[in-house]
Design an enzyme around this catalytic site. Structure first.
Site, PDB file in Angstrom:
ATOM      1  N   LYS A 125       7.576   1.430 -52.322  1.00 45.86           N
ATOM      2  CA  LYS A 125       8.465   0.101 -52.642  1.00 45.86           C
ATOM      3  C   LYS A 125       8.902   0.127 -54.151  1.00 45.86           C
ATOM      4  O   LYS A 125       9.906  -0.279 -54.323  1.00 45.86           O
ATOM      5  CB  LYS A 125       7.751  -1.282 -52.235  1.00 45.86           C
ATOM      6  CG  LYS A 125       7.714  -1.210 -50.621  1.00 45.86           C
ATOM      7  CD  LYS A 125       7.415  -2.496 -50.251  1.00 45.86           C
ATOM      8  CE  LYS A 125       7.611  -2.506 -48.785  1.00 45.86           C
ATOM      9  NZ  LYS A 125       7.626  -3.725 -48.028  1.00 45.86           N
ATOM     10  N   LYS A 217       9.984   4.931 -40.537  1.00 43.09           N
ATOM     11  CA  LYS A 217       9.668   3.800 -39.792  1.00 43.09           C
ATOM     12  C   LYS A 217      10.635   2.769 -39.763  1.00 43.09           C
ATOM     13  O   LYS A 217      11.583   2.532 -40.466  1.00 43.09           O
ATOM     14  CB  LYS A 217       8.594   3.118 -40.829  1.00 43.09           C
ATOM     15  CG  LYS A 217       7.758   1.975 -40.252  1.00 43.09           C
ATOM     16  CD  LYS A 217       6.969   1.553 -41.292  1.00 43.09           C
ATOM     17  CE  LYS A 217       7.310   0.454 -42.359  1.00 43.09           C
ATOM     18  NZ  LYS A 217       6.943  -1.005 -42.188  1.00 43.09           N
ATOM     19  N   LYS A 220      12.783  -3.591 -42.090  1.00 45.47           N
ATOM     20  CA  LYS A 220      13.699  -4.399 -42.437  1.00 45.47           C
ATOM     21  C   LYS A 220      14.583  -4.104 -43.746  1.00 45.47           C
ATOM     22  O   LYS A 220      15.762  -4.868 -43.697  1.00 45.47           O
ATOM     23  CB  LYS A 220      12.969  -5.899 -43.289  1.00 45.47           C
ATOM     24  CG  LYS A 220      12.042  -6.415 -42.039  1.00 45.47           C
ATOM     25  CD  LYS A 220      11.119  -7.547 -42.816  1.00 45.47           C
ATOM     26  CE  LYS A 220      10.284  -8.064 -41.966  1.00 45.47           C
ATOM     27  NZ  LYS A 220       9.024  -8.575 -42.963  1.00 45.47           N
TER      28      LYS A 220
HETATM   29  N1  AQP Z   1       8.164  -0.081 -37.620  1.00 46.72           N
HETATM   30  C1  AQP Z   1       7.053  -0.787 -37.353  1.00 46.72           C
HETATM   31  N2  AQP Z   1       6.506  -0.702 -36.240  1.00 46.72           N
HETATM   32  C2  AQP Z   1       5.168  -1.150 -35.805  1.00 46.72           C
HETATM   33  N3  AQP Z   1       4.734  -2.274 -36.851  1.00 46.72           N
HETATM   34  C3  AQP Z   1       5.320  -2.404 -37.702  1.00 46.72           C
HETATM   35  N4  AQP Z   1       5.254  -3.465 -38.731  1.00 46.72           N
HETATM   36  C4  AQP Z   1       6.395  -3.515 -39.632  1.00 46.72           C
HETATM   37  N5  AQP Z   1       6.941  -2.461 -39.279  1.00 46.72           N
HETATM   38  C5  AQP Z   1       6.852  -1.856 -38.244  1.00 46.72           C
HETATM   39  C6  AQP Z   1       4.053  -4.532 -38.604  1.00 46.72           C
HETATM   40  O1  AQP Z   1       4.806  -5.825 -38.623  1.00 46.72           O
HETATM   41  C7  AQP Z   1       3.909  -6.573 -39.377  1.00 46.72           C
HETATM   42  C8  AQP Z   1       4.835  -7.332 -40.373  1.00 46.72           C
HETATM   43  O2  AQP Z   1       4.552  -7.212 -41.718  1.00 46.72           O
HETATM   44  P1  AQP Z   1       5.447  -7.441 -42.818  1.00 46.72           P
HETATM   45  O3  AQP Z   1       6.633  -8.605 -42.853  1.00 46.72           O
HETATM   46  O4  AQP Z   1       4.581  -7.416 -44.091  1.00 46.72           O
HETATM   47  O5  AQP Z   1       6.228  -5.895 -42.874  1.00 46.72           O
HETATM   48  P2  AQP Z   1       7.083  -5.413 -43.527  1.00 46.72           P
HETATM   49  O6  AQP Z   1       6.446  -4.172 -44.358  1.00 46.72           O
HETATM   50  O7  AQP Z   1       7.804  -6.311 -44.545  1.00 46.72           O
HETATM   51  O8  AQP Z   1       8.137  -4.649 -42.408  1.00 46.72           O
HETATM   52  P3  AQP Z   1       9.121  -3.784 -43.028  1.00 46.72           P
HETATM   53  O9  AQP Z   1      10.000  -3.838 -42.062  1.00 46.72           O
HETATM   54  O10 AQP Z   1       8.331  -2.349 -42.977  1.00 46.72           O
HETATM   55  O11 AQP Z   1       9.565  -4.136 -44.180  1.00 46.72           O
HETATM   56  P4  AQP Z   1      10.052  -3.424 -45.605  1.00 46.72           P
HETATM   57  O12 AQP Z   1      11.498  -2.909 -44.964  1.00 46.72           O
HETATM   58  O13 AQP Z   1      10.183  -4.462 -46.565  1.00 46.72           O
HETATM   59  O14 AQP Z   1       8.894  -2.515 -45.743  1.00 46.72           O
HETATM   60  C9  AQP Z   1       2.924  -5.783 -39.909  1.00 46.72           C
HETATM   61  O15 AQP Z   1       1.866  -5.815 -39.185  1.00 46.72           O
HETATM   62  C10 AQP Z   1       3.441  -4.324 -39.847  1.00 46.72           C
HETATM   63  O16 AQP Z   1       2.153  -3.505 -39.575  1.00 46.72           O
END
Ligand code: AQP
Length: 356
Positions: A125, A217, A220
């Site tokens: 990040k 992965k 978001k």
């Molecule tokens: N691709 C994924 N597959 C399975 N599980 C996932 N989670 C996130 N992406 C996947 C799980 O969803 C939960 C949400 O956690 P979060 O809101 O802290 O997730 P995040 O990391 O902000 O989500 P993103 O999409 O991965 O965001 P960015 O793009 O900001 O990094 C957790 O239980 C996570 O494991």
């Protein structure tokens, strides 16, 4: 990071309790839903569950305040629409329970710099401009440990990407238990004050991948909206995204091992399996030998059937933001009752003077 290796059943002896959370950043997607949310809903039948909208985590990166407020309500609506029951479980937003921040400070003094330096999510990040990343982003996993341990949660259902953070949570719990062992025993807490929390990860969609690149992965923050299915997407958008999802030219294999080295095929089969509540092999028993055009049509139908009711319910709930806020406040009161008892004991253990 020795803690998690030394003790494997460290949650034994603690009341079984589930905690998990998601960040109100952007919109929740299919990965969040299949990797975590569906498991949360199931676990309500067997466990005491606490589900949180982790808004303090969301400000570790630049954000727009109005977007954050909207997103907190939207994520809450997604939890509710997916089946989190606020009567049975505790549902709240993190910033309303100040004890998360208080325990984080104590854990900042327990966690070691070397541990945090190994966190891959921070590296991803922060990217190349690490000097410009916020201290909060660096400290993110310590706040996450406090989120979990302030409730002495024994189980945390998450996607695979959170495994390393869960290991850190166990290491912090173990170091706290070791560093303060005499004070913990003297106050009658036995050998361990905090449990060594178990991650609950698994199933065919523990790591849902991008629809545009099977090596990345689903996320978001991916700039391409075609990389993910959002829980707010309508039926047309779902259909378009699945039809445009990257695949390879081969037909689907009949055996699961035929998915090795075919990340896009593996991902779509995994999504189908998770939505259907089946295994990948069961999906291949039905679609082995089929072309992607046939399989994608079935996946479109299944995705719309499963996700459209959630999207519709989210829309209904979001029409009444005051009711969402009421649910969050009620949950925060119930969460605080547990968290404040933990923080009071922690202050006692570390030696702070406090009002009796
Ligand atoms: N691709 C994924 N597959 C399975 N599980 C996932 N989670 C996130 N992406 C996947 C799980 O969803 C939960 C949400 O956690 P979060 O809101 O802290 O997730 P995040 O990391 O902000 O989500 P993103 O999409 O991965 O965001 P960015 O793009 O900001 O990094 C957790 O239980 C996570 O494991």
């Amino acid at each position: 990071m020795q803690g998690s290796k030394l003790m494997t059943n460290g949650a034994a002896g603690f009341q079984s309790r589930v905690f998990s959370g998601m960040q109100p950043t952007h919109t929740l997607h299919l990965g969040n839903y299949l990797g975590a949310l569906t498991r949360w809903v199931e676990m309500q039948a067997t466990h005491e569950c606490i589900y949180c909208v982790v808004d303090m985590h969301a400000i570790t990166i630049q954000h727009d305040p109005a977007d954050l407020t909207r997103s907190i309500r939207e994520v809450t609506a997604a939890y509710l629409a997916a089946g989190v029951d606020p009567k049975r479980s505790i549902l709240f937003n993190q910033s309303q329970v100040a004890e998360h921040a208080e325990l984080t400070w104590v854990f900042n003094c327990v966690a070691r710099l070397g541990w945090l330096n190994r966190m891959t999510q921070f590296k991803e990040k922060a990217g190349k401009d690490r000097e410009n990343a916020s201290i909060g982003l660096y400290d993110y996993p310590v706040l996450m440990a406090a989120d979990i341990l302030v409730y002495k949660a024994t189980h945390v259902p998450v996607g695979e990407d959170q495994k390393q953070h869960l290991e850190l949570t166990r290491d912090i719990a173990q170091k706290f238990n070791n560093d303060y062992s005499a004070a913990i025993a003297a106050r009658g807490f036995g050998e361990q004050f905090f449990p060594l929390t178990e991650p609950v990860i698994g199933g065919p969609a523990a790591r849902v991948m991008s629809l545009r690149d099977g090596g990345k992965k689903m996320s978001k923050s991916d700039p391409s909206d075609y990389s993910r299915i959002n829980l707010t997407d309508d039926a047309d958008a779902i259909a378009q995204k699945i039809r445009r999802a990257k695949t390879d030219p081969e037909a689907l294999p009949s055996e699961e091992k035929g998915l090795d080295a075919r990340p896009e095929a593996d991902n779509l089969v995994g999504i189908f399996a998770a939505l259907k509540g089946a295994t990948k092999q069961q999906v291949l028993d039905e679609f082995g030998g089929a072309q992607f055009s046939t399989f994608k049509s079935a996946l479109v139908d299944l995705s719309i059937a499963k996700l459209s009711p959630i999207t519709a319910e989210m829309r209904r709930l979001l029409a009444d933001p005051a009711e969402i806020d009421r649910i969050l406040c009620d949950g925060a009161d119930r969460a605080r009752a547990i968290a404040s008892a933990t923080v009071r004991d922690v202050k006692d253990i570390v030696g702070f003077v406090q009002k009796r």
